[in-house]
Design an enzyme around this catalytic site. Structure first.
Site, PDB file in Angstrom:
ATOM      1  N   GLU A 162       0.786  -1.230   0.000  1.00  0.00           N
ATOM      2  CA  GLU A 162       0.000   0.000   0.000  1.00  0.00           C
ATOM      3  C   GLU A 162       0.823   1.289   0.000  1.00  0.00           C
ATOM      4  OE1 GLU A 162      -2.929  -0.011   3.112  1.00  0.00           O
ATOM      5  OE2 GLU A 162      -3.988  -1.730   2.272  1.00  0.00           O
ATOM      6  N   GLU A 363      -5.994  -8.419   1.124  1.00  0.00           N
ATOM      7  CA  GLU A 363      -6.535  -7.939   2.398  1.00  0.00           C
ATOM      8  C   GLU A 363      -8.004  -7.601   2.202  1.00  0.00           C
ATOM      9  OE1 GLU A 363      -4.596  -4.852   4.719  1.00  0.00           O
ATOM     10  OE2 GLU A 363      -2.630  -5.561   4.052  1.00  0.00           O
TER      11      GLU A 363
HETATM   12  C1  BGP Z   1      -4.057  -1.883   5.624  1.00  0.00           C
HETATM   13  C2  BGP Z   1      -2.702  -2.363   6.028  1.00  0.00           C
HETATM   14  C3  BGP Z   1      -2.668  -3.393   7.090  1.00  0.00           C
HETATM   15  C4  BGP Z   1      -3.820  -3.355   8.081  1.00  0.00           C
HETATM   16  C5  BGP Z   1      -5.148  -2.919   7.505  1.00  0.00           C
HETATM   17  C6  BGP Z   1      -6.185  -2.536   8.527  1.00  0.00           C
HETATM   18  O1  BGP Z   1      -3.944  -0.560   5.233  1.00  0.00           O
HETATM   19  O2  BGP Z   1      -2.006  -2.907   4.935  1.00  0.00           O
HETATM   20  O3  BGP Z   1      -1.396  -3.398   7.662  1.00  0.00           O
HETATM   21  O4  BGP Z   1      -3.496  -2.794   9.275  1.00  0.00           O
HETATM   22  O5  BGP Z   1      -5.030  -1.851   6.606  1.00  0.00           O
HETATM   23  O6  BGP Z   1      -5.965  -1.242   9.017  1.00  0.00           O
HETATM   24  P1  BGP Z   1      -5.982  -0.893  10.547  1.00  0.00           P
HETATM   25  O7  BGP Z   1      -4.886  -1.702  11.170  1.00  0.00           O
HETATM   26  O8  BGP Z   1      -5.732   0.548  10.658  1.00  0.00           O
HETATM   27  O9  BGP Z   1      -7.310  -1.255  11.057  1.00  0.00           O
END
Ligand code: BGP
Length: 464
Positions: A162, A363
């Site tokens: 990302e 994800e």
């Molecule tokens: C994405 C990232 C992850 C993960 C996810 C959820 O942006 O790649 O690392 O954390 O989001 O986000 P958060 O942890 O802020 O809930």
């Protein structure tokens, strides 16, 4: 068209190094920007111990094999391998990931490895991080090393997690704001580094496959006003297409160029960049998806301050371009993230239409405050509901002709959320720790574990 998942569809689960491993200074590891990042709220679980996956990877992988996943997405900690980002190699760190790969092979789980997930070695950050060209060179050295080292054990790779969200939400992820001109110089360096990763993977690994891994969400216009449509056009480009166009088509797209021009941002190219950009390409696209974004025009608004705080960019403000807008047709989760399963299908269709490459979702998942009952259960029916709705839309995308090759959800196991600590849990496997107390780190299977296990066993067939 197919009305079921292909027989070789990859069901998986994902994590990243800094959110799970802990052991932040063990066995020679160097510090990373996540270890040193200033945190607004010091009460959230810190990343130095995380969920102790570094020491418990065998137990975690055994549980994942029980779950039945075919692919496990995880990241390497660059600073575990090169504590200073380049130069001297830390053999203990190198050995650790060999051990992880051996363990995965034992259960026939395919590794899907992210080269870097938000945790740049601090030593490189001290020299200017992604703002300076030398970080691209350090990344090439690191990528070459890991492809040679692990290429026999791992065939599927992802570049840098990302980069779009890392640059847009810099304050939340990196703990500091990057001035706009520097931000887009970083964009260029990140994207050139990624191009070298495509090249090196293809040169070093027989049958090696590699893809970019941005967070892609369609941007909707708040109304049918042409100005709002224009706002959506710009934010779609800045948030999504600038990255994938560079990776997959080897170019700065025209809308993004216009955005840069209007912001008086001049990107410095090295002499070789034009060729590097247009020569090396990915084999597939990995896409992280949580929600869609809606914007209205911010053309004539003077009453606003530029900024963004929400990970999902709903509250973005950029004067002259766009302003986040709460979509009245969509609901939100308890952490204020908008839910839009159908938006995932149309995002998949749009990405496939633009690039004609296979896509894997790396994800997608629900952060929630799960509760461990006295008898060791976690009844996360809300997560099952979320997954059911999103996986249904994966199938709809396949039926509509999208070459979707896998779904690896966030996250395999509870981990420390980038923004909200461990009270926001994503895993199928609950970890017994809270924000302040490390507790026992014992692992418990949530109800969603059994649900996903059954889903994989049925190759995605769901009882309604
Ligand atoms: C994405 C990232 C992850 C993960 C996810 C959820 O942006 O790649 O690392 O954390 O989001 O986000 P958060 O942890 O802020 O809930």
């Amino acid at each position: 068209m197919a009305n079921e998942f292909p027989h070789d569809f990859l069901w998986g689960a994902s994590i990243s190094a800094h959110q799970t491993e802990g052991a932040y200074q063990s066995e020679g590891k160097g510090l990373t920007v996540q270890d040193t990042r200033p945190r607004e709220d010091q009460t959230i679980a810190d990343f130095t111990v995380a969920v102790d996956h570094y020491h418990r990877y065998k137990e975690d992988i055994r549980l994942l094999s029980e779950l039945g996943i075919q692919v496990f997405r995880f990241s390497l900690s660059w600073a575990r391998i090169f504590p200073q980002g380049r130069g001297k190699v830390n053999l203990k760190g190198v050995e650790h990931y060999h051990n992880v790969l051996v363990e995965l092979a034992k259960y026939k789980i395919q590794p899907l490895i992210t080269l870097n997930h938000f945790d740049l070695p601090q030593a490189l950050e001290d020299e200017g991080g992604w703002s300076v060209r030398s970080t691209v060179e350090a990344f090439r050295e690191y990528a070459l090393f890991v492809f040679r080292e692990y290429g026999a054990q791992a065939k599927m790779w992802l570049t840098i997690n990302e980069p779009n969200i890392m640059l847009l939400v810099d304050k939340k992820i990196l703990g500091k704001e990057i001035p706009l001109a520097q931000k887009y110089q970083q964009f260029h360096h990140l994207m050139i580094a990624e191009k070298y990763a495509f090249q090196l993977c293809h040169e070093q690994i027989a049958d090696g496959k590699i893809g970019p891994v941005p967070n892609i969400s369609l941007v909707y216009a708040a109304t049918s006003k042409p100005e709002d449509n224009e706002a959506a056009l710009y934010f779609n480009s800045v948030r999504n297409w600038a990255y994938l166009d560079f990776s997959c088509l080897g170019r700065y797209n025209a809308v993004f160029q216009d955005y840069l021009r209007k912001n008086k941002v001049n990107i410095q190219f090295a002499p070789e960049d034009e060729e590097v950009m247009t020569t090396h390409f990915p084999d597939f696209i990995a896409m992280n998806f949580y929600t869609t974004v809606t914007v209205e025009s911010a053309k004539n608004r003077v009453d606003m301050k530029n900024g963004i705080s929400d990970q999902q960019s709903e509250d973005i403000v950029e004067k002259g371009f766009y302003k986040g807008f709460t979509n009245p047709y969509l609901s939100k989760n308890e952490f204020n993230w908008t839910l839009d399963p159908l938006g995932m299908k149309t995002t998949l269709q749009t990405v496939y239409d633009r690039y004609h490459l296979p896509i894997i979702i790396t994800e997608n998942g629900l952060g929630a405050q799960d509760v461990l009952t006295e008898d060791g259960k976690i009844h996360d029916d809300y997560r099952i509901q979320y997954l059911r709705e999103h996986i249904t839309q994966c199938l709809a995308a396949i039926e509509a002709g999208v070459d979707l090759i896998g779904y690896s959800l966030w996250s395999a196991i509870d981990l420390i959320s980038v923004h909200e600590g461990i009270r926001k849990r994503y895993g199928f496997i609950y970890v017994d720790r809270d924000e302040k107390n490390e507790k026992s780190f014992a692992r418990y299977k949530k109800d969603s574990f059994a649900w996903y296990q059954n889903l994989i066993a049925q190759n995605g067939k769901m009882e309604v």
